[in-house]
Structure formats: C-alpha cells, structure tokens
Design an enzyme around this catalytic site. Structure first.
Site, mmCIF file in Angstrom:
data_model
loop_
_atom_site.group_PDB
_atom_site.id
_atom_site.type_symbol
_atom_site.label_atom_id
_atom_site.label_comp_id
_atom_site.label_asym_id
_atom_site.label_seq_id
_atom_site.Cartn_x
_atom_site.Cartn_y
_atom_site.Cartn_z
ATOM 1 N N ASN A 293 0.833 -1.213 0.000
ATOM 2 C CA ASN A 293 0.000 0.000 0.000
ATOM 3 C C ASN A 293 0.863 1.257 0.000
ATOM 4 O O ASN A 293 0.617 2.207 -0.749
ATOM 5 C CB ASN A 293 -0.918 0.005 1.227
ATOM 6 C CG ASN A 293 -2.287 -0.542 0.897
ATOM 7 O OD1 ASN A 293 -2.668 -0.622 -0.261
ATOM 8 N ND2 ASN A 293 -3.019 -0.923 1.913
ATOM 9 N N HIS B 174 -3.052 2.761 -2.674
ATOM 10 C CA HIS B 174 -4.166 1.943 -2.197
ATOM 11 C C HIS B 174 -4.932 1.278 -3.335
ATOM 12 O O HIS B 174 -5.554 0.234 -3.136
ATOM 13 C CB HIS B 174 -5.117 2.807 -1.360
ATOM 14 C CG HIS B 174 -4.488 3.291 -0.091
ATOM 15 N ND1 HIS B 174 -4.155 2.443 0.939
ATOM 16 C CD2 HIS B 174 -4.110 4.543 0.305
ATOM 17 C CE1 HIS B 174 -3.609 3.140 1.923
ATOM 18 N NE2 HIS B 174 -3.565 4.413 1.560
ATOM 19 N N ASP C 295 -6.763 -7.164 5.350
ATOM 20 C CA ASP C 295 -6.035 -8.198 4.615
ATOM 21 C C ASP C 295 -6.229 -9.571 5.257
ATOM 22 O O ASP C 295 -5.365 -10.428 5.151
ATOM 23 C CB ASP C 295 -4.548 -7.845 4.529
ATOM 24 C CG ASP C 295 -3.912 -7.655 5.916
ATOM 25 O OD1 ASP C 295 -4.651 -7.705 6.923
ATOM 26 O OD2 ASP C 295 -2.688 -7.469 5.992
#
Length: 653
Positions: A529, A534, A564
C-alpha cells in the site's frame, strides 16, 4: 296514456344517470382511499427507516459509551490496550455489526505538538505526525483507530478540530457531554473508488470522571479527547434498509438529508438518484433527531405499485365496467318497457349474455396480464395479445401446443407434480416460475392457474395468468448479494460466513464429522500500500481472493474478514493434519509473485500466516471456533514469515 308513456320513456335515462352517479361516487371513494393508502404506506415506510437508522446509530453510540468507560477506568490507555478492547468487542457476535470503526482523538496537552509527537512515536508509532501542520488555539490528533486496516491508517494523526464541520460536532459533544453527530463530510478513509458521503459520531472523554462539573470552563479544562466512529452513509443506510421486511420498499426512492433538505450539499443518501430531478414529484418527508442532529428522510413509492393520485389500471377498468353496466341497465330497461313482459324478459336475458360475452372478450383481449386457456390435457386453445408479447409466440404458434413449450429446464419433475396436485385438489395454484421466451431468454413469471369446471364438476379448461417479475427478482437477489458479500473482492463477508458456519455445525452434529476453519492474514501488505498506492492494494486483495478461490472446493466458503484477513470454512473437514496440509498449500500458493499487478518496479509478492482450528477438537460453537482460529493466526503471525499454527497446541508448523 301519453303521460304514462312519457314517464316510461324517461325511465331508461333515469337508470342511466343513476348508474353513472353511483359509478362516479364509488370511483371517487376508491380513488380517495387509494390516495390515503399511498400516503399511509409512505409514512409507515419512513417511520420504519427512521427506526432502523436510529437503531443502527444507537448501537454505535453504545460502543462509544464502552470506549468512554475504557478511558474512564484508566489514566493512560495504550495502543495495545485499545486494540485488545476492540478485538474483545469484535468477538461478541453482532456488537460491531455495521460499524465502520471506532477511534480516539486526543487533545494535545498544552498545545505542545512537538512534545506530543515525540511521546506517541516513542510509544510504538514511529511515523506519527499531527496534520495539518500549523499553530491553532486547540490542537487534537487521532491517536487510535480500529480496525487497523489501510483505510484507517491514513487518518492517524489528523486534527479533526481543524475542520469546521467536525469541529462544530466536537465542540457540542464536549460542552454537553452527550453523543453528537456531525454534518456531512468526506472521510479520510475514502479514495477515488466509489467515494461515499460520510459523517462522524463523537462522545467526549474527560479527566476525573467521578467528579461533577461546576462550569463550562471546568468541562474544557478536564477534556481529554473524544471517542468517535466514522460512518459511510451508503453502507450505513443500505445496511438499515436491508433489515426492513416490507415489500413496498422495492423500487421505492429513499432520500436522506442533513438538517436542511433545500441545500443540495446536505444530501446524505439517494438510492435512485432522483434528488433535483423532475421525477421527485410527491415525496413524504419525516424528521428524525439522532445524537443532537436532525436528519430528513424522504420516501417516494414506485408509481407502479401505488399511484399517488389514487388511480390504477384496475380502478379505471372498474369505472369503465360500471359505466358500461349503467348503459346496459338503461338499454335493458328500455327493452322491458317496449315489449311484452315475457318477450322482454327473454330478450333481455339473451342480450345480457351477449353483452357479458362481448365484455369478457374485451377484457380478455385488452388485459395487461398474459392469459392462456388450455383444454383438460394442457393443449393451448386461446391466448391474448399480452401473452404473445410476454412469451414471443404468436397466437398461431401457441395454439395446438402444450404449455410445456415454455419450460425453462430450471425446475425438476417434482416441482410440476406438486403444482398440478395443488390445481387438481384445490382448483388453483399461484406462485413464481422460470419460463423460456421464444428467443431462448429465461424469464421469471408470476403464474396463477385456475381450473374451470363444467356443470358436472369436471375440468373443462385451465386458465393461466402470467406477469413478468424478473426485475423484482433481480433486485431482491442483488440486495441479498450486497448484504452477504464483500464489495471489493466479491467474496462472502462475515455475515454470510456466520450463516454458513452455523449451518455446517448443525449438519456436522447430525452426521458426526468435523468442521474446519483456516484464518489467514497477509504479511507485508502494508508496504505494498505504502509503495504502490491503495488502488494497487485493492487490486492485490482482489487477486489474492481469486487465487484462493480457485484452489478450494466448491463446497468450501471463502470469506474476506476485513482488511487483509481471509477465512476459509471447510464444512466437511478431514483430520487436523490434512487441514494443516491444506494451509501449507495455500501458503505456497500465495508465495508465487502476482505478475499481473507488475509495474516498472517489478512484480508484487506477499506471504501469509494461517491459524487452523477444527470443531469439535478446539471449540464447541461457532463463536469459539472463530476465536480459536483467530488466536492461532496471531500465534502464527508472531512467529514471522509463512507460519501456520493450530488452535490445539498453538505451535508453529
């Protein structure tokens, strides 16, 4: 005699005028009733939505009260304690259902930003920075925000007090001690992909909570910060609508404004995008006050379900039928006067039958419903124009064929056996059925079949009425999918996981087999990220979900828990060692680079830590099985690398 003839000659006109007056009065009453019914349905629906939203926000306020209690019980709450507090709430079933997150925004002591930053960095947040930069009369900073996913991490350190809409709500919460809802804002968690209008709920936290306040200045002096929760309006309101079991909601326009609905910027929610358009003609508005904030809820029913002026095709047809009957009565009266009583009676009966047949034929041909008439063997003898338009078959193509020319193949023989059993036993059957259009398209119809009996009580015909309900069915399926699936990856969400896990455990208890749960957390996801952005992180989560989904059985359920984290439910689980082998296979699968996401810097590679739990070895119900797998995953996570741990021993394998 002439005078009597004049009186008798005016009688048919009197009958006609009387019949038309009665028809007009009855139609007016029915229209007025339908208008009132339309308004009642909109008011009831607005009330139900208001209650659902209030319930959702009260649940959020209850969680914020718990956060305030946590800080009241401790003079200094650490980041680890706040995380453990959140995890404890998360394990309690529906406590956090529908809540985007919970956080704590602290008042910077003595407005010394540099000292405050150094203290937070030393406590385990080395990148912590108060933003935006600059000197202000009062500075605050978001210190904790759970869940600690990539969306929420972007908000850490932000001074919400520096933005006027947030500041107004924070000041009101601090001065009253009551939960306060902010006006519409753009949340820091939003990105360019499907951004939503946001709002926040604040609850002030004070020092020395056991001592009463003696002034407003005393409140400000003892203010430590605020417990708060960010709210995404589409998620919040769609979640509330999903809890309302009211058929009238289908196709209904729902609008929600903050305070003043005349200001376009105050629009929080508009499911059909009617705001500001000429299609928004007759909404019913209802004010609801929640957490010191007034929302205005607007409801506009679908015209096809209930017209706001009270008119409908059925009412118009009934009015026309009443007028026709009035004319018919007038004609019959005239015939009775002009002929001998016996002759007139015979003629009037014949004319009445003829008129009824003509009327029946007119209704048959002009009916908006598809009508099909068959003989006792199911052979089609007559259809109307609506049937031809609905199925694609002309009248000549349909006549002489059996109704099974519409069969879609989606129903088994047992379905049709039960349907015909109901028709023969009760004389009718009503339900929904999949049919095949002449062009091959599969369409969902609402079907009503009635058996017509002759004077000897034998079946002479079957009459079927069909209506296309494909759109309504598709909307229901879409609402169900949105409520049970993750919007980013399309995988099952936690709600569907709980349903499937509960069902699997019930079946396992009867059939005496195991149920497995693999709790998976990606390693090194945050650097992806941070490095690629993102949008790439979202694409990686989607790719991980598809790769996992392609390697599991159709009977297994793969869920994105959030952030995640993924969970795999194995409903007919083998022994523990086989579940561990399955986990190793998944770890090896995710170690392979994601070349499809490659850019100029090279391909992307992540790894995973997996916790394995099996019922009945490690738990006795659904909640404890999830907790066991979650705990095992954290044990594997602490080992580092591609670790796997079981709930029984918590030993890394």
């Amino acid at each position: 005699m002439n005078r009597l003839g004049v009186q008798l000659g005016s009688l048919p006109w009197l009958v006609l005028v009387t019949g038309l007056c009665i028809t007009g009065l009855w139609s007016h009453q029915q229209r007025s009733y339908r208008q009132l019914e339309h308004e009642r349905v909109e008011r009831d629906l607005a009330g139900a939505i208001s209650q659902a939203l209030t319930s959702r926000l009260q649940s959020t306020i209850g969680v914020l009260d718990a956060v305030v209690g946590l800080f009241d019980a401790s003079s200094a709450v650490t980041r680890a304690e706040f995380h453990e507090f959140y995890m404890a709430l998360n394990r309690r079933g529906d406590t956090l259902k529908g809540i985007q997150g919970i956080g704590y925004a602290a008042v910077v002591p003595n407005n010394n930003v540099e000292a405050f930053q150094q203290q937070v960095r030393a406590s385990g947040q080395p990148d912590f920075t108060v933003k935006p930069a600059g000197t202000r009369a009062l500075t605050t900073a978001i210190l904790f925000l759970q869940p600690n996913d990539w969306r929420n991490q972007r908000a850490l350190g932000f001074d919400m007090y520096s933005e006027i809409t947030r500041r107004d709500a924070m000041q009101l919460a601090a001065s009253t001690g009551e939960p306060t809802l902010s006006g519409p804002v753009r949340l820091l968690q939003e990105n360019s992909i499907r951004p939503q209008v946001g709002a926040l709920i604040y609850q002030a936290i004070y020092g020395q909570p056991d001592r009463a306040f003696n002034s407003g200045q005393d409140r400000r002096n003892r203010l430590r910060g605020w417990a708060y929760s960010p709210l995404r309006m589409d998620d919040l309101i769609n979640g509330a609508l999903a809890t309302i079991n009211n058929p009238a909601l289908i196709g209904t326009s729902v609008l929600v404004y903050d305070s003043d609905r005349t200001k376009p910027n105050n629009l929080l929610f508009d499911n059909l995008n009617l705001a500001g358009s000429n299609k928004l003609t007759h909404p019913t508005w209802l004010d609801v006050t929640i957490a010191n904030r007034t929302w205005v809820i607007g409801i506009q029913l679908d015209h096809r379900s209930l017209n706001p002026q009270g008119w409908s095709n059925a009412l118009l047809l009934q009015a026309l039928l009443g007028a026709s009957l009035s004319v018919l009565a007038s004609v019959i009266t005239r015939q009775l006067i002009s002929n001998h009583q016996a002759v007139r009676l015979a003629l009037s009966k014949e004319q009445e039958v003829s008129k009824e047949r003509a009327l029946a034929g007119t209704v048959f041909d002009s009916s908006p419903l598809a009508i099909v008439v068959t003989d006792p063997n199911g052979v089609i003898v007559q259809v109307n124009q609506a049937f031809c338009q609905l199925t694609g078959y002309s009248e000549l193509e349909a006549q002489g064929n059996k109704t099974n020319l519409l069969r879609s193949g989606r129903h088994d023989s047992n379905f049709y056996e039960q349907m015909w059993a109901a028709i023969l036993n009760k004389g009718y059957w009503t339900g929904e059925i999949w049919n095949r259009h002449r062009n091959g398209q599969i369409i969902r119809h609402e079907l009503s079949i009635t058996a017509v009996l002759d004077p000897q009580k034998n079946v002479s015909n079957f009459v079927g009425l069909l209506r296309d309900v494909s759109e309504r069915y598709a909307q229901q399926e879409q609402m169900r999918f949105l409520a049970t699936h993750d919007q980013l990856t399309g995988l099952a969400n936690r709600t569907l996981l709980i349903e499937e896990l509960t069902r699997s455990l019930a079946l396992a208890r009867r059939q005496r087999h195991g149920v497995g749960l693999l709790f998976l957390d990606l390693n090194n996801f945050k650097p992806v990220n941070d490095r690629y952005g993102h949008s790439t992180g979202d694409a990686l989560l989607t790719a991980v979900g598809q790769r996992l989904l392609s390697s599991v059985r159709e009977s297994d359920t793969l869920c994105r828990q959030g952030g995640d984290e993924f969970v795999l439910l194995v409903p007919d689980a083998p022994e523990l060692k086989q579940l561990v082998a399955m986990a190793h296979k998944l770890v090896q699968l995710l170690e392979q680079p994601f070349n499809e996401l490659a850019n100029g810097a090279g391909s992307i590679q992540v790894s995973a830590s997996i916790g394995v739990a099996r019922w009945p070895d490690h738990a006795h119900d659904a909640d404890s099985l999830i907790e066991a797998a979650d705990t095992a995953m954290y044990q594997a996570k602490h080992q580092g690398g591609d670790a796997i741990a079981t709930a029984s021993s918590n030993a890394t394998l």
